[in-house]
Design an enzyme around this catalytic site. Structure first.
Site, PDB file in Angstrom:
ATOM      1  N   GLY A  47       0.822  -1.198   0.000  1.00  0.00           N
ATOM      2  CA  GLY A  47       0.000   0.000   0.000  1.00  0.00           C
ATOM      3  C   GLY A  47       0.856   1.248   0.000  1.00  0.00           C
ATOM      4  CD  GLN A  52       3.555   6.130   2.420  1.00  0.00           C
ATOM      5  OE1 GLN A  52       2.632   5.512   1.909  1.00  0.00           O
ATOM      6  NE2 GLN A  52       4.633   5.531   2.898  1.00  0.00           N
ATOM      7  CB  CYS A  96       5.879   2.357   6.829  1.00  0.00           C
ATOM      8  SG  CYS A  96       5.290   3.900   6.117  1.00  0.00           S
ATOM      9  CG  LEU A  97       6.818   1.913   0.574  1.00  0.00           C
ATOM     10  CD1 LEU A  97       5.990   2.413  -0.608  1.00  0.00           C
ATOM     11  CD2 LEU A  97       7.950   1.024   0.091  1.00  0.00           C
ATOM     12  CG  HIS A 138       0.209   1.226   7.361  1.00  0.00           C
ATOM     13  ND1 HIS A 138       1.238   0.935   8.239  1.00  0.00           N
ATOM     14  CD2 HIS A 138       0.758   2.020   6.404  1.00  0.00           C
ATOM     15  CE1 HIS A 138       2.350   1.541   7.818  1.00  0.00           C
ATOM     16  NE2 HIS A 138       2.087   2.194   6.700  1.00  0.00           N
ATOM     17  CD  GLU A 139      -0.556   2.429   2.890  1.00  0.00           C
ATOM     18  OE1 GLU A 139      -0.124   3.596   2.840  1.00  0.00           O
ATOM     19  OE2 GLU A 139       0.196   1.437   3.049  1.00  0.00           O
ATOM     20  CG  HIS A 142       0.844   7.023   5.491  1.00  0.00           C
ATOM     21  ND1 HIS A 142       2.046   7.426   6.010  1.00  0.00           N
ATOM     22  CD2 HIS A 142       0.975   5.700   5.231  1.00  0.00           C
ATOM     23  CE1 HIS A 142       2.876   6.394   6.070  1.00  0.00           C
ATOM     24  NE2 HIS A 142       2.250   5.329   5.607  1.00  0.00           N
TER      25      HIS A 142
HETATM   26 NI    NI Z   1       3.173   3.462   5.457  1.00  0.00          NI
END
Ligand code: NI
Length: 174
Positions: A47, A52, A96-97, A138-139, A142
């Site tokens: 995701g 981000q 997470c990226l 999670h997304e 953000h």
């Molecule tokens: Ni993330």
């Protein structure tokens, strides 16, 4: 199409609250394509959220179809997502990226009912569970300026990744 640069913790922009999308137009859809390409270029991501990559609008992409033996709805572009109801709670490990060097244990609702729009503005509604529901939660965090680091079950629930993973291609570590 382009792979966009990912903001990495502790970049203060990751704390920004994103705005709802109001225009479902060509530029939005071309951004969604770039966001998806950025997700696919990352190491094992399931995701990604628009903030981000520095676009502070309520847009996420989730695709957990690569994980074996789980229920999912395939590739999802979810714009202006809202959780209508939630049930249960489970702790699971997340990455997470934007936090490339760590993973952490986070508690999330097990079951959610989600409302969103697609990239054409069409309304969508899903019942989701477990891994897919976790990825969406999670997304969505953000979009409200929250990272898994803000949600850890305890201080001991943060884990440093193996070196190879932390330096995998496309992960910005500087
Ligand atoms: Ni993330």
């Amino acid at each position: 199409m382009a792979v966009l640069e990912i903001l990495v913790y502790p970049d203060p922009r990751l704390k920004q609250i994103s705005k709802p999308v109001t225009q479902f137009d060509g530029p939005l859809r071309s951004f969604v394509q770039d966001l998806e390409e950025t997700l696919r270029a990352g190491p094992g991501g399931v995701g990604i959220a628009a903030p981000q990559v520095g676009r502070f609008e309520r847009i996420i992409i989730v695709d957990v179809s690569s994980k074996p033996k789980i229920k999912h709805h395939g590739r999802l572009v979810l714009i202006n997502p809202e959780i209508l109801s939630q049930e249960g709670s489970a702790v699971g490990r997340e990455g997470c990226l934007s936090v490339p060097e760590y993973t952490g244990n986070v508690a999330r609702s097990k079951f959610i009912t989600l409302r969103a729009q697609d990239e054409f503005g069409k309304p969508l509604e899903f019942n989701m569970e477990r891994y897919e529901a976790r990825a969406v939660q999670h997304e969505m965090d953000h979009l409200d300026g929250l990272l898994l680091l803000d949600r850890l079950v305890s201080r001991r629930d943060l884990f440093r990744r193996q070196t190879q993973e932390a330096t995998a291609p496309k992960t910005k570590t500087s």
